[in-house]
Design an enzyme around this catalytic site. Sequence first.
Site, PDB file in Angstrom:
ATOM      1  N   HIS A 188      40.524   5.767  31.985  1.00  0.00           N
ATOM      2  CA  HIS A 188      39.383   6.336  32.202  1.00  0.00           C
ATOM      3  C   HIS A 188      39.567   8.016  32.049  1.00  0.00           C
ATOM      4  CE1 HIS A 188      37.693   2.677  32.373  1.00  0.00           C
ATOM      5  NE2 HIS A 188      36.586   3.163  31.751  1.00  0.00           N
ATOM      6  N   GLU A 430      34.526  -8.678  25.288  1.00  0.00           N
ATOM      7  CA  GLU A 430      35.942  -7.943  25.658  1.00  0.00           C
ATOM      8  C   GLU A 430      36.802  -8.804  26.308  1.00  0.00           C
ATOM      9  OE1 GLU A 430      35.201  -4.645  28.226  1.00  0.00           O
ATOM     10  OE2 GLU A 430      33.467  -5.746  29.322  1.00  0.00           O
ATOM     11  N   ASP A 454      39.349  -3.392  26.143  1.00  0.00           N
ATOM     12  CA  ASP A 454      39.627  -4.594  27.080  1.00  0.00           C
ATOM     13  C   ASP A 454      40.139  -5.649  26.078  1.00  0.00           C
ATOM     14  OD1 ASP A 454      39.789  -3.948  29.956  1.00  0.00           O
ATOM     15  OD2 ASP A 454      37.586  -3.467  29.660  1.00  0.00           O
ATOM     16  N   CYS A 501      31.744  -0.701  21.051  1.00  0.00           N
ATOM     17  CA  CYS A 501      31.902   0.571  22.077  1.00  0.00           C
ATOM     18  C   CYS A 501      33.172   0.928  22.357  1.00  0.00           C
ATOM     19  CB  CYS A 501      30.673   0.572  22.949  1.00  0.00           C
ATOM     20  SG  CYS A 501      31.084  -0.889  24.099  1.00  0.00           S
TER      21      CYS A 501
HETATM   22  C1  PEP Z   1      35.864  -1.639  26.593  1.00  0.00           C
HETATM   23  O1  PEP Z   1      36.478  -2.290  27.353  1.00  0.00           O
HETATM   24  O2  PEP Z   1      36.298  -1.639  25.353  1.00  0.00           O
HETATM   25  C2  PEP Z   1      34.650  -0.592  26.818  1.00  0.00           C
HETATM   26  C3  PEP Z   1      34.146  -0.061  26.151  1.00  0.00           C
HETATM   27  O3  PEP Z   1      34.508  -0.685  28.321  1.00  0.00           O
HETATM   28  P1  PEP Z   1      35.538   0.323  29.314  1.00  0.00           P
HETATM   29  O4  PEP Z   1      36.381   1.133  28.563  1.00  0.00           O
HETATM   30  O5  PEP Z   1      34.691   0.807  30.236  1.00  0.00           O
HETATM   31  O6  PEP Z   1      36.410  -0.794  30.043  1.00  0.00           O
HETATM   32 MG    MG Z   2      35.863  -2.830  29.140  1.00  0.00          MG
END
Ligand code: PEP
Ligand code: MG
Length: 571
Positions: A188, A430, A454, A501
Amino acid sequence: MVAKGIGASKGIAMAPVLLLKEETIVIPEIKVESIDQEIQRFKDAVEKSKAQLEKIQHLAEEKMGKEKAEIFGAHLLILSDPEIINTVEKGIKTEEKNAEFVLDRTINNFVEIFEAMDDEYMKERAADIKDVGGRMLKNLLHIDMINISQLDEEVIIVAHDLAPSDTAQMDKEKVLGFVTDIGGRTSHTAIMARSLEIPAVVGLVTITSTIKNGDYVIINGEAGEVMINPSQEIIEEYQVKQKQYVAYRSKLLRLKDEATVTKDGKQVELGANIGTAKDLKGVLYNGAEGIGLYRTEFLYMDRPSLPTEEEQYEAYKAVLAGMADKPVVIRTLDIGGDKEIPYLNLPKEMNPFLGYRALRICLDQTDIFKTQLRALLRASIYGNLKIMYPMVSSIEEVRQANAILDEVKQQLESEGIAFSKDFEVGIMIEIPTAALTSDILAKEVDFFSIGTNDLIQYATAVDRMNQNIAHLYTPYHPGVIRMIKMVIENGHKEGIWVGMCGEAAGEPPLIPLLLGLGLDEFSMSATSILPARELVATLTTEGTQEIAEKVLSLTTAEEIEAYLKSVVGLA
Ligand code: PEP
Ligand code: MG
């Protein structure tokens, strides 16, 4: 010297280093000569701490709003708490010991008492007392504290890791880039760097021990390189590169208001991933056609308690209204993994990424979920809302979540509160079992958005945060690509749209493949949108289908990556 890490956010930046290192504080135990003087020293430290906290509170209010700044109000109250202050003063008097020694012991005692309480709220206060106690101790010992939201000079921050709250508070005018020991491309910290449009390199393992405060560094966010104390020649070379990069970015702006279409006229949608309503400016500047992922968990972080329905409603409304009628996919709370909320007091887990998180918490603590859904529904009348559930592993979870959503709808109806009647409800794909049962799931949802961040870690059993195995974390794995293909096909068979995403959606080498596999929507960091639009315009549907076929015939991630990079001229 050049240190190599993982390029987390593109761009070139150069400046002196500001090293953020947690020092271990050594508390001396001294018999004091003058008790009055010692008490005065303690009082001065309390006053200094108050002044610092008031300043931070004021700044936090400006940057993050009143509610989020409340935590500093709570810290200020501790500084005037007679129980703590009197205990320390009494200790100095009766024991004739130095202020820091008595303060440290007093703080530890209070922390222990609060931590042992049954009441969750009281338990949380222990962390606040520890924090404020640490501040007073540092002031007594004249240890400097750095506030990265308020810097006098331009710097590159070097730290072991940065909390999302650190990155969110960073003064973009002064922090030109950052570098960390830990993290990967989809941690993150990296995602926040991209949304702030600050160049960043992560996963450098030991950079905090090789770099000193004041060293001059150049960071190349694309190559994942950090040059320490480079020669004047290198500095000039990178100044030229930096100018070229800025010129390239501004040239791309010509595509800002264009649609995203292939040479033969096939249109796809390029959305942006955001963490807060504040990101909207960058999203609109970079010509996004929608929001493909709004990570709402940042609303819940860096604060002492859950956000109220009203606060959430305001945030969702701001994003929906700000995007006018463009689609806005808002993901329900996805906490856990590397995103913690201390006030929920969730137990420490051995495997937080496989633990009590996201939708699992929402289906268990339904009050939290209902408050969010109410806020979302109320905001739905201001734009084109699409609700998305994260971390779905089975159809039962979707049904349970939808049942709660129905309950919330009925409640609002009975209260006479307006909400949109035709918003879509979709899910993230995911978890491998969701991908493998996407034929079943597609019958009961309105869209899929593939979360490769994920999906890759769960499918390949490679922790997305662990830099030691970062070479194994790859979207080019033939198994991952087969899963993506399956999800798109199953979605299309049921007539629903399929987006992505995860960070892979914005990777130029993967874009031709994903187009060839039929992906309908790509959601990425705002800065990746215009380069992606430029790339799509050079491709044809038939050409990308051939690329996809070729990829499916290859057997290793290495071959696939090399081939796809050669397709986009990166080999
Ligand atoms: C993902 O897991 O690809 C996603 C977009 O969510 P995050 O990165 O917030 O886990
Ligand atoms: Mg995720």
